[in-house]
Design a protein around this motif. Structure first.
Motif, PDB file in Angstrom:
ATOM      1  N   GLY A   1       0.868  -1.246  -0.141  1.00 14.28           N
ATOM      2  CA  GLY A   1      -0.149   0.023   0.069  1.00 14.28           C
ATOM      3  C   GLY A   1       0.908   1.233  -0.003  1.00 14.28           C
ATOM      4  N   ARG A   2       2.057   1.175   0.774  1.00 20.19           N
ATOM      5  CA  ARG A   2       2.963   2.186   0.809  1.00 20.19           C
ATOM      6  C   ARG A   2       4.046   1.787  -0.224  1.00 20.19           C
ATOM      7  NH1 ARG A   2       2.000   2.488   6.667  1.00 20.19           N
ATOM      8  NH2 ARG A   2       0.386   4.148   6.880  1.00 20.19           N
ATOM      9  N   VAL A   3       4.609   0.670  -0.063  1.00 14.70           N
ATOM     10  CA  VAL A   3       5.509  -0.046  -1.003  1.00 14.70           C
ATOM     11  C   VAL A   3       4.758  -1.193  -1.632  1.00 14.70           C
ATOM     12  CG1 VAL A   3       7.934  -1.026  -1.357  1.00 14.70           C
ATOM     13  CG2 VAL A   3       7.531   1.227   0.065  1.00 14.70           C
ATOM     14  N   ASP A   4       4.681  -1.107  -2.851  1.00 14.87           N
ATOM     15  CA  ASP A   4       3.810  -2.148  -3.769  1.00 14.87           C
ATOM     16  C   ASP A   4       4.796  -3.084  -4.391  1.00 14.87           C
ATOM     17  OD1 ASP A   4       1.014  -1.189  -3.482  1.00 14.87           O
ATOM     18  OD2 ASP A   4       2.042   0.457  -4.277  1.00 14.87           O
ATOM     19  N   LEU A   5       6.027  -2.532  -4.596  1.00 14.78           N
ATOM     20  CA  LEU A   5       7.167  -3.588  -5.166  1.00 14.78           C
ATOM     21  C   LEU A   5       8.454  -3.157  -4.863  1.00 14.78           C
ATOM     22  CD1 LEU A   5       7.276  -4.641  -9.027  1.00 14.78           C
ATOM     23  CD2 LEU A   5       9.528  -3.909  -7.729  1.00 14.78           C
ATOM     24  N   LYS A   6       9.170  -4.292  -4.063  1.00 11.53           N
ATOM     25  CA  LYS A   6      10.517  -4.072  -3.600  1.00 11.53           C
ATOM     26  C   LYS A   6      11.497  -4.833  -4.427  1.00 11.53           C
ATOM     27  CE  LYS A   6       8.662  -4.595   1.084  1.00 11.53           C
ATOM     28  NZ  LYS A   6       8.531  -5.147   2.495  1.00 11.53           N
ATOM     29  N   GLN A   7      12.604  -4.305  -4.625  1.00 14.97           N
ATOM     30  CA  GLN A   7      13.670  -4.730  -5.604  1.00 14.97           C
ATOM     31  C   GLN A   7      14.964  -4.495  -4.985  1.00 14.97           C
ATOM     32  OE1 GLN A   7      13.179  -6.816  -8.332  1.00 14.97           O
ATOM     33  NE2 GLN A   7      15.175  -7.186  -7.937  1.00 14.97           N
ATOM     34  N   TYR A   8      15.691  -5.538  -4.936  1.00 13.49           N
ATOM     35  CA  TYR A   8      17.213  -5.679  -4.491  1.00 13.49           C
ATOM     36  C   TYR A   8      17.903  -5.415  -5.811  1.00 13.49           C
ATOM     37  CZ  TYR A   8      21.739  -7.241  -2.818  1.00 13.49           C
ATOM     38  OH  TYR A   8      23.080  -7.203  -2.635  1.00 13.49           O
ATOM     39  N   VAL A   9      18.566  -4.130  -5.675  1.00 15.91           N
ATOM     40  CA  VAL A   9      19.614  -4.186  -6.649  1.00 15.91           C
ATOM     41  C   VAL A   9      21.111  -4.133  -6.099  1.00 15.91           C
ATOM     42  CG1 VAL A   9      20.406  -2.220  -8.346  1.00 15.91           C
ATOM     43  CG2 VAL A   9      18.019  -2.506  -7.791  1.00 15.91           C
ATOM     44  N   GLY A  10      21.686  -5.118  -6.363  1.00 13.44           N
ATOM     45  CA  GLY A  10      22.989  -5.501  -5.930  1.00 13.44           C
ATOM     46  C   GLY A  10      24.369  -5.462  -6.547  1.00 13.44           C
ATOM     47  N   TYR A  11      25.388  -6.135  -6.254  1.00 13.37           N
ATOM     48  CA  TYR A  11      26.613  -6.060  -6.885  1.00 13.37           C
ATOM     49  C   TYR A  11      26.475  -6.827  -8.096  1.00 13.37           C
ATOM     50  CZ  TYR A  11      28.785  -4.408  -2.471  1.00 13.37           C
ATOM     51  OH  TYR A  11      28.952  -3.785  -1.346  1.00 13.37           O
ATOM     52  N   CYS A  12      27.273  -6.635  -8.936  1.00 15.58           N
ATOM     53  CA  CYS A  12      27.317  -7.014 -10.560  1.00 15.58           C
ATOM     54  C   CYS A  12      27.306  -8.771 -10.258  1.00 15.58           C
ATOM     55  CB  CYS A  12      28.352  -6.539 -11.239  1.00 15.58           C
ATOM     56  SG  CYS A  12      28.086  -4.686 -11.519  1.00 15.58           S
ATOM     57  N   SER A  13      26.565  -9.373 -11.181  1.00 17.92           N
ATOM     58  CA  SER A  13      26.874 -10.714 -11.376  1.00 17.92           C
ATOM     59  C   SER A  13      27.646 -10.828 -12.697  1.00 17.92           C
ATOM     60  CB  SER A  13      25.292 -11.355 -11.481  1.00 17.92           C
ATOM     61  OG  SER A  13      24.794 -10.833 -12.845  1.00 17.92           O
ATOM     62  N   GLU A  14      27.967 -12.200 -12.840  1.00 22.14           N
ATOM     63  CA  GLU A  14      28.794 -12.279 -14.423  1.00 22.14           C
ATOM     64  C   GLU A  14      27.906 -11.811 -15.345  1.00 22.14           C
ATOM     65  OE1 GLU A  14      30.703 -16.257 -16.457  1.00 22.14           O
ATOM     66  OE2 GLU A  14      30.204 -16.393 -14.060  1.00 22.14           O
TER      67      GLU A  14
ATOM     68  N   SER B   1      30.563  -3.149  -7.715  1.00 19.82           N
ATOM     69  CA  SER B   1      29.520  -2.513  -8.235  1.00 19.82           C
ATOM     70  C   SER B   1      29.556  -1.788  -9.508  1.00 19.82           C
ATOM     71  CB  SER B   1      29.455  -1.025  -7.153  1.00 19.82           C
ATOM     72  OG  SER B   1      30.548  -0.124  -7.337  1.00 19.82           O
ATOM     73  N   ALA B   2      28.256  -1.375 -10.170  1.00 23.77           N
ATOM     74  CA  ALA B   2      28.183  -0.875 -11.510  1.00 23.77           C
ATOM     75  C   ALA B   2      29.371   0.333 -11.623  1.00 23.77           C
ATOM     76  CB  ALA B   2      26.787  -0.689 -11.857  1.00 23.77           C
ATOM     77  N   ALA B   3      29.066   1.102 -10.523  1.00 21.44           N
ATOM     78  CA  ALA B   3      29.775   2.209 -10.396  1.00 21.44           C
ATOM     79  C   ALA B   3      31.488   1.825 -10.701  1.00 21.44           C
ATOM     80  CB  ALA B   3      29.796   3.292  -9.266  1.00 21.44           C
ATOM     81  N   GLN B   4      31.880   0.819 -10.083  1.00 23.99           N
ATOM     82  CA  GLN B   4      33.446   0.455 -10.076  1.00 23.99           C
ATOM     83  C   GLN B   4      33.493   0.013 -11.621  1.00 23.99           C
ATOM     84  OE1 GLN B   4      32.792  -2.017  -6.314  1.00 23.99           O
ATOM     85  NE2 GLN B   4      35.214  -1.511  -6.503  1.00 23.99           N
TER      86      GLN B   4
END
Length: 419
Positions: free
Chosen positions: A345-358, A392-395
């Motif tokens: 209702g306040r957050v309808d979708l949670k998504q983890y955005v983590g370190y880069c995979s292969e 990380s993507a920034a790295q």
């Protein structure tokens, strides 16, 4: 004495004649002036149409720009200095001449239109410190269509200037103001998240924006909340910027740590956010911590402003909260958030955005070096993952920027990416 003789005597009297003549002329002029005033009032009321636009209205600056394109022959001008950002990022100065305060006339679609720009020197806008202004359009006739056409043209002119760009807004007082320069829309493909993550969020947002009737028919509030969480530098904010470009939406940046932000102001800002915009609350953990953590550590940061936690919850999902709204929240520490903030209702979708995979590393290599074979991208991804699972993507982007034109060096120096 006969009456006729008496009248003749009065006519021959120079004093009487002069006085009667002056009184008659004065009376006639007074009647004529009064009649002209009444006639002008009647003419304005029945034969003229007027449109007043105050400076606080969103279309005010659109109309000033429109006037500067049409009132090219006026000799009473004001200068308006702006800046243009080129594709390379270089900034150049641009000068526009707009009609100064006063009366101006333009010829528009076979009609003379009088434009009066007023500036109240005794009144100022408390948020910007600028004098209070208004523009009044006056045309002969009673058809309002001429003003609708002007407003539509002014809007289209403003949209053409922002075409292909994402406008960023920030909260100034009780309203939203454009922040910085409109940014060139970022392609969604330029942000590489884990496989399927980007597609999942984009599909959910487009399904929400394309089905308002579904919510209305079921009595569900028409708003959607998203939470992106994970380590810093992994692409949360970059993805939201690219998503806004994909949807052709603007972004409203709101800092919950702003000391001047109160419950009422937050509720008002969320209700008056520009249409087709994403409201972005970055680093929500910096404003409030979980009540469980606060009980364990009374010295935990509780926020420095006047905004209360209950005020934030009510603004997001209360009785007075607005609809037709998309809110994105980001955090690096999801465990610090109160469960009430991230409930459905306040957050309808949670998504983890983590370190880069292969898979991500290979796609990023191909994105930066499109001419390289797939085998090179696979080799780079394999070496990077074997060296560390916390990249990380920034790295990765920083590493590729060091070797913009040398993919072989980027592959050879993978260990430099880790260090």
């Amino acid at each position: 004495m006969p009456f006729s003789d008496f009248v003749s005597a009065l006519k021959d009297n120079p004093y009487f004649g002069a006085g009667f003549g002056l009184v008659g002329v004065g009376t006639a002029l007074a009647l004529a002036r009064k009649g002209a005033q009444l006639g002008l009032v009647a003419f304005r009321r029945h034969c003229m149409i007027t449109l007043e636009v105050p400076s606080k209205d969103k279309s005010y600056h659109w109309l000033l720009s429109w006037i500067s394109h049409h009132a090219k022959h006026t000799q009473h001008l004001s200068v308006e200095t702006s800046y243009l950002q080129h594709e390379s990022g270089r900034i150049s100065t641009k000068f526009d001449f707009i009609p100064s305060p006063g009366n101006h006339f333009i010829w528009y679609k076979r009609k003379w239109i009088r434009i009066e720009r007023n500036r109240e020197k005794q009144m100022i806008d408390l948020h910007t410190g600028t004098p209070w202004e208004s523009v009044t359009f006056t045309a002969i006739g009673s058809n309002r269509e001429v003003f609708f056409n002007i407003l539509q043209e002014a809007k289209e002119l403003a949209l053409r200037q922002q075409e292909g760009k994402t406008v960023m807004y920030t909260a100034m007082g009780a309203e939203w103001r454009p922040f910085g320069f409109p940014r060139r829309r970022r392609p969604l493909t330029s942000v590489v998240l884990e496989k399927g993550v980007s597609e999942r969020i984009v599909q959910d947002v487009k399904e929400f924006t394309g089905n308002p009737k579904w919510y209305i028919d079921r009595g569900i509030p028409y708003r959607r909340g998203y939470l992106l969480y994970g380590p810093p530098g992994c692409g949360k904010s970059s993805f939201i910027t690219a998503l806004a470009g994909e949807l052709q939406y603007s972004i409203c940046l709101l800092s919950l740590s702003d000391r001047s932000l109160s419950d009422d102001r937050l509720n008002h800002l969320l209700s008056v956010a520009p249409q087709q915009s994403i409201i972005l609350l970055e680093d929500v953990d910096a404003a409030f911590v979980s009540r469980d953590l606060a009980a364990e550590n009374p010295s935990a940061y509780q926020g420095m402003g006047r905004l209360t936690f209950s005020g934030l919850l009510n603004a997001l999902d209360g009785v007075a909260s607005s609809e037709a709204r998309i809110v994105f929240m980001t955090t690096n520490y999801v465990d610090r958030l109160d469960p009430a903030l991230v409930r459905p209702g306040r957050v309808d979708l949670k998504q983890y955005v983590g370190y880069c995979s292969e898979w991500q590393l290979g796609r990023m290599f191909q994105r930066f070096y499109p001419d390289q074979p797939a085998a090179a991208a696979e080799e780079f991804a394999k070496q990077a993952v074997s060296a560390s699972d916390r990249i990380s993507a920034a790295q990765v982007q920083g590493h590729f920027m060091l070797y913009k034109a040398d993919p072989d060096a980027a592959l050879k120096n993978v260990q430099a990416l880790i260090s």
